[in-house]
Design a protein around this motif. Structure first.
Motif, PDB file in Angstrom:
ATOM      1  N   TYR A 134       0.825  -1.214   0.000  1.00  0.00           N
ATOM      2  CA  TYR A 134       0.000   0.000   0.000  1.00  0.00           C
ATOM      3  C   TYR A 134       0.860   1.265   0.000  1.00  0.00           C
ATOM      4  CZ  TYR A 134      -3.645   3.309   1.307  1.00  0.00           C
ATOM      5  OH  TYR A 134      -4.508   4.378   1.329  1.00  0.00           O
ATOM      6  N   LEU A 135       1.871   1.296   0.859  1.00  0.00           N
ATOM      7  CA  LEU A 135       2.718   2.486   0.931  1.00  0.00           C
ATOM      8  C   LEU A 135       3.448   2.715  -0.382  1.00  0.00           C
ATOM      9  CD1 LEU A 135       4.105   4.829   2.334  1.00  0.00           C
ATOM     10  CD2 LEU A 135       5.740   3.210   3.328  1.00  0.00           C
ATOM     11  N   GLN A 136       4.053   1.665  -0.921  1.00  0.00           N
ATOM     12  CA  GLN A 136       4.820   1.830  -2.160  1.00  0.00           C
ATOM     13  C   GLN A 136       3.918   2.255  -3.318  1.00  0.00           C
ATOM     14  OE1 GLN A 136       8.242   1.730  -2.401  1.00  0.00           O
ATOM     15  NE2 GLN A 136       7.697   2.678  -4.352  1.00  0.00           N
ATOM     16  N   ASN A 137       2.710   1.714  -3.368  1.00  0.00           N
ATOM     17  CA  ASN A 137       1.775   2.115  -4.430  1.00  0.00           C
ATOM     18  C   ASN A 137       1.411   3.593  -4.303  1.00  0.00           C
ATOM     19  OD1 ASN A 137       1.736  -0.486  -5.443  1.00  0.00           O
ATOM     20  ND2 ASN A 137      -0.129  -1.074  -4.355  1.00  0.00           N
ATOM     21  N   ARG A 138       1.224   4.054  -3.087  1.00  0.00           N
ATOM     22  CA  ARG A 138       0.902   5.468  -2.876  1.00  0.00           C
ATOM     23  C   ARG A 138       2.096   6.350  -3.248  1.00  0.00           C
ATOM     24  NH1 ARG A 138      -3.160   6.747   0.941  1.00  0.00           N
ATOM     25  NH2 ARG A 138      -2.518   8.906   0.520  1.00  0.00           N
ATOM     26  N   LEU A 139       3.301   5.890  -2.921  1.00  0.00           N
ATOM     27  CA  LEU A 139       4.504   6.647  -3.282  1.00  0.00           C
ATOM     28  C   LEU A 139       4.681   6.703  -4.793  1.00  0.00           C
ATOM     29  CD1 LEU A 139       7.031   5.388  -0.581  1.00  0.00           C
ATOM     30  CD2 LEU A 139       6.023   7.670  -0.746  1.00  0.00           C
ATOM     31  N   ASP A 140       4.381   5.595  -5.464  1.00  0.00           N
ATOM     32  CA  ASP A 140       4.476   5.574  -6.934  1.00  0.00           C
ATOM     33  C   ASP A 140       3.487   6.559  -7.552  1.00  0.00           C
ATOM     34  OD1 ASP A 140       6.418   3.653  -6.742  1.00  0.00           O
ATOM     35  OD2 ASP A 140       5.092   1.965  -7.194  1.00  0.00           O
ATOM     36  N   GLN A 141       2.279   6.607  -7.005  1.00  0.00           N
ATOM     37  CA  GLN A 141       1.274   7.557  -7.502  1.00  0.00           C
ATOM     38  C   GLN A 141       1.728   8.994  -7.283  1.00  0.00           C
ATOM     39  OE1 GLN A 141      -2.339   6.515  -5.450  1.00  0.00           O
ATOM     40  NE2 GLN A 141      -2.540   4.544  -6.490  1.00  0.00           N
ATOM     41  N   LEU A 142       2.309   9.245  -6.109  1.00  0.00           N
ATOM     42  CA  LEU A 142       2.808  10.583  -5.815  1.00  0.00           C
ATOM     43  C   LEU A 142       3.940  10.964  -6.762  1.00  0.00           C
ATOM     44  CD1 LEU A 142       2.893  13.072  -3.913  1.00  0.00           C
ATOM     45  CD2 LEU A 142       4.550  11.806  -2.507  1.00  0.00           C
ATOM     46  N   HIS A 143       4.848  10.027  -7.002  1.00  0.00           N
ATOM     47  CA  HIS A 143       5.978  10.282  -7.907  1.00  0.00           C
ATOM     48  C   HIS A 143       5.484  10.593  -9.313  1.00  0.00           C
ATOM     49  CE1 HIS A 143       9.563   9.522 -10.341  1.00  0.00           C
ATOM     50  NE2 HIS A 143      10.274   9.735  -9.241  1.00  0.00           N
ATOM     51  N   GLU A 144       4.545   9.809  -9.794  1.00  0.00           N
ATOM     52  CA  GLU A 144       3.994  10.026 -11.133  1.00  0.00           C
ATOM     53  C   GLU A 144       3.336  11.403 -11.244  1.00  0.00           C
ATOM     54  OE1 GLU A 144       0.799   7.931 -14.236  1.00  0.00           O
ATOM     55  OE2 GLU A 144       1.225   7.043 -12.287  1.00  0.00           O
ATOM     56  N   GLN A 145       2.635  11.785 -10.213  1.00  0.00           N
ATOM     57  CA  GLN A 145       1.939  13.083 -10.221  1.00  0.00           C
ATOM     58  C   GLN A 145       2.926  14.247 -10.213  1.00  0.00           C
ATOM     59  OE1 GLN A 145      -0.619  13.600  -6.817  1.00  0.00           O
ATOM     60  NE2 GLN A 145      -0.735  15.808  -7.088  1.00  0.00           N
ATOM     61  N   LEU A 146       3.918  14.189  -9.318  1.00  0.00           N
ATOM     62  CA  LEU A 146       4.836  15.314  -9.149  1.00  0.00           C
ATOM     63  C   LEU A 146       5.848  15.441 -10.292  1.00  0.00           C
ATOM     64  CD1 LEU A 146       5.580  15.136  -5.312  1.00  0.00           C
ATOM     65  CD2 LEU A 146       3.998  16.646  -6.504  1.00  0.00           C
ATOM     66  N   TYR A 147       6.183  14.327 -10.925  1.00  0.00           N
ATOM     67  CA  TYR A 147       7.204  14.350 -11.974  1.00  0.00           C
ATOM     68  C   TYR A 147       6.608  14.385 -13.381  1.00  0.00           C
ATOM     69  CZ  TYR A 147      10.972  13.503  -8.634  1.00  0.00           C
ATOM     70  OH  TYR A 147      11.884  13.626  -7.618  1.00  0.00           O
ATOM     71  N   GLN A 148       5.321  14.624 -13.484  1.00  0.00           N
ATOM     72  CA  GLN A 148       4.668  14.622 -14.803  1.00  0.00           C
ATOM     73  C   GLN A 148       5.277  15.666 -15.742  1.00  0.00           C
ATOM     74  OE1 GLN A 148       0.415  15.035 -14.702  1.00  0.00           O
ATOM     75  NE2 GLN A 148       0.229  15.211 -16.906  1.00  0.00           N
ATOM     76  N   GLU A 149       5.415  16.898 -15.269  1.00  0.00           N
ATOM     77  CA  GLU A 149       5.968  17.958 -16.121  1.00  0.00           C
ATOM     78  C   GLU A 149       7.409  17.666 -16.494  1.00  0.00           C
ATOM     79  OE1 GLU A 149       6.769  22.817 -16.155  1.00  0.00           O
ATOM     80  OE2 GLU A 149       5.888  21.839 -14.387  1.00  0.00           O
ATOM     81  N   ALA A 150       8.212  17.224 -15.513  1.00  0.00           N
ATOM     82  CA  ALA A 150       9.613  16.912 -15.783  1.00  0.00           C
ATOM     83  C   ALA A 150       9.738  15.778 -16.797  1.00  0.00           C
ATOM     84  CB  ALA A 150      10.332  16.544 -14.485  1.00  0.00           C
ATOM     85  N   ASN A 151       8.890  14.764 -16.684  1.00  0.00           N
ATOM     86  CA  ASN A 151       8.927  13.645 -17.620  1.00  0.00           C
ATOM     87  C   ASN A 151       8.543  14.082 -19.032  1.00  0.00           C
ATOM     88  OD1 ASN A 151       9.700  11.859 -15.614  1.00  0.00           O
ATOM     89  ND2 ASN A 151       7.622  11.205 -15.147  1.00  0.00           N
TER      90      ASN A 151
END
Length: 296
Positions: A134-151
């Motif tokens: 659960y924690l890792q999935n939430r962290l992955d979602q957060l990473h995807e959201q915050l790094y969208q522009e950079a990606n």
């Protein structure tokens, strides 16, 4: 029902309600509130004002009394809930605990009044489905959201760099072909017209090859670096916050399964608070005043 019968009915109702209040019978008070709501097609929360002639002080006194009994019972029915005098329901006694909702005394329910409270059960359901990840999935979602522009900028930079490399390679290829087309003075003389035509094609090819846009690439690199640095900062900040949130969800879930067989049973208990409380009042009709030396 004629006027006299109606008035007699009303008179008897208020006599009975007054007796229930005198006896401090939580059960009878709630029964009469529910009966009035049904017969007059009122919301249950509107009935006390109607019965007590819209007197604010009397309504507050009745509510405080009934809340006392409901709170006592809830402490055994859902022991990990803490309820203060204002009816605020807190989940647990640990650090960073969350407000679960607010006690609705008239309807005998816990209501969730904002989005943060309303997302507690869905989060617990998500945790139950895959608590190990659960924690890792939430962290992955957060990473995807915050790094969208950079990606997205990184992808644009890759495309621009690839196009520039292709342009350079094409230019070199065109230059390498030119000497082969001009080899041999005699051949050039015999094929004068053809050679001129070939040179024109070569020149056209070279003219058609765009020069690498170094300014665009430099701009993309600058924007990508800035976006990534900002994403890194926000991710580091929010990662810690998310880890705390998930720890709280873990505490909440553990408290539930220690008391109930499953999260589903707990949710079912929440839905049936009203019925379960009235069933309890059948056994202890004076729960609010139980243990008091005298009536208020």
């Amino acid at each position: 029902m004629d006027t006299e019968k109606c008035l007699n009915y009303q008179k008897q109702f208020f006599i009975d309600f007054a007796q229930a209040w005198h006896d401090r019978s939580d059960l009878e008070l709630y029964r009469k509130i529910d009966t009035t709501a049904s017969s007059l097609r009122l919301e249950t929360s509107e009935v006390p004002a109607y019965i007590l002639a819209y007197d604010k002080q009397a309504q507050a006194e009745l509510k405080a009394y009934l809340q006392k009994g409901l709170t006592k019972w809830l402490r055994t029915y859902i022991p990990f809930f803490e309820i203060n005098s204002e009816g605020v329901v807190m989940f647990g006694d640990w650090y960073h605990r969350r407000q679960f909702g607010v006690l609705d005394v008239w309807n005998r329910q816990i209501i969730q009044t904002d989005e943060l409270q309303q997302q507690i059960l869905p989060e617990l359901e998500g945790y139950e489905k895959d608590n190990d990840n659960y924690l890792q999935n939430r962290l992955d979602q957060l990473h995807e959201q915050l790094y969208q522009e950079a990606n997205e900028l990184h992808a644009d930079l890759d495309r621009a760099t690839e196009n520039a490399d292709s342009a350079v390679a094409q230019s070199r290829l065109n230059r390498d072909k030119a000497p082969q087309q001009n080899s041999g003075r005699l051949k050039n003389l015999l094929n004068f017209m053809d050679s001129n035509s070939g040179n024109e094609e070569t020149n056209d090819s070279e003219a058609a090859t765009p020069a690498p846009n170094t300014a665009e690439i430099a701009d993309l690199k600058t924007r990508f670096t800035a976006a990534k640095q900002l994403a890194d900062t926000h991710y580091d900040e929010q990662k810690r916050q998310l880890e705390v949130e998930v720890a709280v969800i873990r505490y909440e879930y553990q408290a539930i399964v220690n008391q109930y067989s499953s999260l589903t049973q707990f949710e079912n208990a929440l839905v049936h608070i009203q019925e379960s409380y009235l069933d309890n009042l059948q056994v202890a009709p004076n729960l609010a005043s139980k243990g008091d030396d005298q009536h208020a």
